[in-house]
Design a protein around this motif. Structure first.
Motif, PDB file in Angstrom:
ATOM      1  N   SER A 167       7.219 -10.013  13.877  1.00 25.27           N
ATOM      2  CA  SER A 167       6.835  -8.898  14.065  1.00 25.27           C
ATOM      3  C   SER A 167       7.783  -7.719  13.461  1.00 25.27           C
ATOM      4  N   ASP A 168       8.823  -7.812  14.019  1.00 27.80           N
ATOM      5  CA  ASP A 168      10.441  -7.057  13.583  1.00 27.80           C
ATOM      6  C   ASP A 168      10.377  -7.275  11.881  1.00 27.80           C
ATOM      7  N   CYS A 169       9.730  -6.689  11.294  1.00 29.34           N
ATOM      8  CA  CYS A 169       9.896  -6.742   9.581  1.00 29.34           C
ATOM      9  C   CYS A 169       9.808  -4.849   9.112  1.00 29.34           C
ATOM     10  N   TYR A 170      10.827  -4.612   8.180  1.00 30.71           N
ATOM     11  CA  TYR A 170      11.169  -3.908   8.055  1.00 30.71           C
ATOM     12  C   TYR A 170      11.061  -3.623   6.016  1.00 30.71           C
ATOM     13  N   LEU A 171      10.708  -2.678   6.063  1.00 25.75           N
ATOM     14  CA  LEU A 171      10.575  -2.341   4.497  1.00 25.75           C
ATOM     15  C   LEU A 171      11.178  -1.244   3.839  1.00 25.75           C
ATOM     16  N   THR A 172      12.375  -1.133   2.861  1.00 23.67           N
ATOM     17  CA  THR A 172      12.571   0.358   2.770  1.00 23.67           C
ATOM     18  C   THR A 172      12.851  -0.109   0.536  1.00 23.67           C
ATOM     19  N   PHE A 173      12.031   1.488   0.336  1.00 26.11           N
ATOM     20  CA  PHE A 173      11.317   1.149  -0.733  1.00 26.11           C
ATOM     21  C   PHE A 173      12.087   2.470  -1.437  1.00 26.11           C
ATOM     22  N   HIS A 174      13.169   1.592  -2.397  1.00 22.16           N
ATOM     23  CA  HIS A 174      13.420   2.032  -3.149  1.00 22.16           C
ATOM     24  C   HIS A 174      12.935   2.983  -5.090  1.00 22.16           C
ATOM     25  N   LYS A 175      11.618   2.600  -5.641  1.00 23.62           N
ATOM     26  CA  LYS A 175      11.230   2.780  -6.101  1.00 23.62           C
ATOM     27  C   LYS A 175       9.512   2.648  -5.805  1.00 23.62           C
ATOM     28  N   LEU A 176       8.763   3.346  -6.216  1.00 24.36           N
ATOM     29  CA  LEU A 176       7.442   2.730  -6.411  1.00 24.36           C
ATOM     30  C   LEU A 176       6.509   3.946  -7.750  1.00 24.36           C
ATOM     31  N   THR A 177       6.970   3.190  -8.162  1.00 20.30           N
ATOM     32  CA  THR A 177       6.286   3.797  -9.665  1.00 20.30           C
ATOM     33  C   THR A 177       4.828   3.319 -10.280  1.00 20.30           C
ATOM     34  N   LEU A 178       3.618   3.977 -10.603  1.00 17.01           N
ATOM     35  CA  LEU A 178       2.681   3.740 -10.923  1.00 17.01           C
ATOM     36  C   LEU A 178       2.140   4.103 -12.453  1.00 17.01           C
ATOM     37  N   HIS A 179       1.676   2.998 -13.054  1.00 17.96           N
ATOM     38  CA  HIS A 179       1.408   3.041 -13.845  1.00 17.96           C
ATOM     39  C   HIS A 179      -0.054   2.955 -14.435  1.00 17.96           C
ATOM     40  N   LEU A 180      -0.828   3.892 -15.003  1.00 13.14           N
ATOM     41  CA  LEU A 180      -2.480   3.843 -15.409  1.00 13.14           C
ATOM     42  C   LEU A 180      -2.569   2.709 -16.625  1.00 13.14           C
ATOM     43  N   GLN A 181      -3.581   2.767 -16.990  1.00 11.92           N
ATOM     44  CA  GLN A 181      -3.692   1.465 -18.296  1.00 11.92           C
ATOM     45  C   GLN A 181      -2.998   2.085 -19.963  1.00 11.92           C
ATOM     46  N   GLY A 182      -1.778   1.368 -20.051  1.00 11.63           N
ATOM     47  CA  GLY A 182      -1.355   1.956 -21.249  1.00 11.63           C
ATOM     48  C   GLY A 182      -0.893   3.774 -21.093  1.00 11.63           C
ATOM     49  N   ASP A 183      -0.399   3.752 -20.178  1.00 16.44           N
ATOM     50  CA  ASP A 183       0.125   5.101 -19.839  1.00 16.44           C
ATOM     51  C   ASP A 183      -1.043   6.717 -20.608  1.00 16.44           C
ATOM     52  N   LYS A 184      -2.689   5.879 -20.727  1.00 11.38           N
ATOM     53  CA  LYS A 184      -2.758   7.095 -22.139  1.00 11.38           C
ATOM     54  C   LYS A 184      -4.146   7.910 -22.154  1.00 11.38           C
ATOM     55  N   GLU A 185      -3.883   7.885 -20.508  1.00 13.72           N
ATOM     56  CA  GLU A 185      -3.963   9.483 -19.196  1.00 13.72           C
ATOM     57  C   GLU A 185      -3.405  10.568 -19.173  1.00 13.72           C
TER      58      GLU A 185
END
Length: 505
Positions: A167-185
């Motif tokens: 249970s001692d489990c660690y996630l380190t995020f170096h990148k988290l990028t959201l892309h919406l559909q086709g980047d049209k928004e």
């Protein structure tokens, strides 16, 4: 889900073979005194198993059940903005490398570097504007992430059994990028939801991925524990693998200590004078098993009580024994014993009359046993007729080896003392030639035949448990006073993965 991945963490936790943290169990001031079996896995073995660690991480990501993520926030000019991410699933995954380290505080440290993962799903959002304008939209989204993962697998003992906690489990995020559909928004909308969602998404990913890793690890631990338990059980004979002492984890190895008591029906034994010490094992091979004289002697006694120490010899094997040499003494003995009856119509039975005594010494395993031999002829149409019966005390030194997936028992020297001798052709026992011939025949051919048969029987038993499916490299069986060491290298046990796949999926 990758079955190779599913297997590896369980192997890490149980090829550690029932290791535990001593703080959770009280073994008293001299725990090694009750140790009958020891397993030591060294760093090279851990590195070999770690080659497949990436698979379990991929399995954990792909099988994690990600819940819907909902949120709401007030935005100037737009009013309240509500959103929901649904149908979140892994779309792609790659892992650069995995490292394993053994720590002395009963922890297996696994570092997974540069996990590149993409997720996909549906984003539904809506807001109420200052002019009471309500807008609701749904778009597909993709999230790109770059993560480092660290696992600290703690080894604990509960009720003298292993409990491994990942249970001692660690996630380190170096990148988290959201892309919406086709980047049209609009760009502002993308930035808005990235800011809203990132923190929540990181928490959800950590919780669900780590929960899945722990779940898979425990399932695999139970699977391998079942395999280990089955390997040391045959019908009513069971070896107790309960923990006898606290685990010993050094930077070069992990070591576990087990009672090794043999249970047979209502018979059991105790061990309080074991000679084990960690200094008896080295780190030059991948895997070590240490077995006490008490454990092996108890197994021999259980086999005796279960009626397994019986051998029947007939036909060509019987002929080979009695015709090992062509001399006048041999021909006379054969004629007196068999009375002209063909070997195919004769049978010899060999069995142990008492518990065998086993002593482990540097020169080999010394076995002392009171043995009976009975030779019968089968007249055509008549009842079997016992023509020879003898009881003798035999002491033999045996060296054991394992090669080409077979256990080989080689007798080195022996002594034979007749206790009872009855031959129908010489009821008075006045003719010593038969007894002299039999003494020589038993020493030269009889004992090797019996030990060979025992070796074949043990090989068949171990193969029925799946030992022949392992790729064992250069195994050595080394006897010392009071104990034996089995040391070996091995290749990754892929057959366990297949068995797990067939059983669990």
């Amino acid at each position: 889900m990758s079955w190779a991945g599913r297997m590896i963490l369980g192997i890490f936790r149980v090829l550690l073979v029932l290791v535990h943290a001593s703080a959770a169990c009280d073994f008293g001031p001299f725990p090694y005194r009750a140790t009958g079996i020891v397993c030591r896995m060294t760093k090279p073995a851990a590195l070999l198993l770690n080659q497949e660690t990436a698979q379990v991480i991929q399995a954990a990501f792909r099988n994690a059940k990600f819940p819907n993520i909902t949120g709401e926030r007030s935005v100037r000019l737009l009013g309240k903005v509500a959103y929901e991410l649904t149908n979140i699933q892994v779309n792609g995954l790659s892992i650069e490398r995995s490292d394993v380290e053994l720590k002395e505080n009963n922890v297996i440290y696994i570092a997974i570097k540069n996990v590149t993962a993409s997720f996909k799903g549906t984003l539904t959002y809506g807001y109420a504007g200052a002019w009471f304008l309500r807008l609701f939209h749904s778009v597909d989204f993709e999230i790109e992430s770059s993560i480092d993962l660290q696992l600290d697998i703690k080894l604990m003992c509960q009720e003298e059994k292993l409990v491994a906690d990942a249970s001692d489990c660690y996630l380190t995020f170096h990148k988290l990028t959201l892309h919406l559909q086709g980047d049209k928004e609009p760009g502002w909308l993308k930035q808005l939801f990235t800011d809203f969602i990132s923190f929540t998404l990181k928490l959800v990913l950590k919780r669900e991925v780590c929960k899945e890793i722990n779940s898979i690890a425990q399932m695999l631990a139970n699977f391998v524990l079942d395999l280990a338990g089955n390997f040391v059980r045959d019908k009513d004979i069971v070896v107790d693998l309960s923990l006898a002492a606290g685990s010993l984890i050094q930077t070069g190895y992990v070591e576990s200590h087990h009672k090794g008591l043999v249970l047979f029906k209502n018979h059991s034994s105790t061990l309080s004078d074991s000679v084990f010490s960690p200094s008896l094992l080295t780190e030059s091979r991948m895997l070590y098993f240490w077995l006490s004289e008490h454990t092996l002697s108890s197994l021999a006694s259980a086999a005796f009580l279960d009626g397994r120490l019986v051998l029947t010899i007939r036909g060509e094997k019987l002929q080979a024994l009695f015709e090992m040499e062509d001399t006048e003494a041999q021909r006379k003995a054969v004629q007196m014993i068999f009375q002209g009856t063909p070997y195919n119509d004769s049978v010899a039975k060999v069995w142990s009359l008492a518990h065998p005594q086993i002593s482990l010494q540097p020169e080999g395993t010394v076995v002392k046993s009171l043995v009976a031999v009975e030779v019968s002829i089968l007249p055509t149409g008549g009842e079997p007729l016992v023509v020879l019966y003898m009881e003798k005390e035999i002491t033999v030194t045996i060296q054991a080896a394992y090669a080409e997936k077979k256990l080989i028992l080689q007798p080195l020297d022996s002594s034979i003392e007749f206790k009872v001798f009855k031959c129908t052709a010489d009821p008075s026992g006045d003719d010593p030639s038969v007894q002299d011939f039999l003494q020589n025949m038993i020493s030269v051919a009889g004992i090797p035949e019996v030990t060979s048969s025992i070796g074949s029987g043990l090989t068949s038993l171990m193969n029925s448990k799946g030992l022949n499916l392992f790729d064992i490299i250069n195994p050595e069986i080394i006897t010392r006073q009071g104990y034996v060491i089995v040391q070996l290298d091995f290749d990754f046990p892929h057959h366990l993965l297949l068995k797990f796949l067939q059983k669990r999926l």
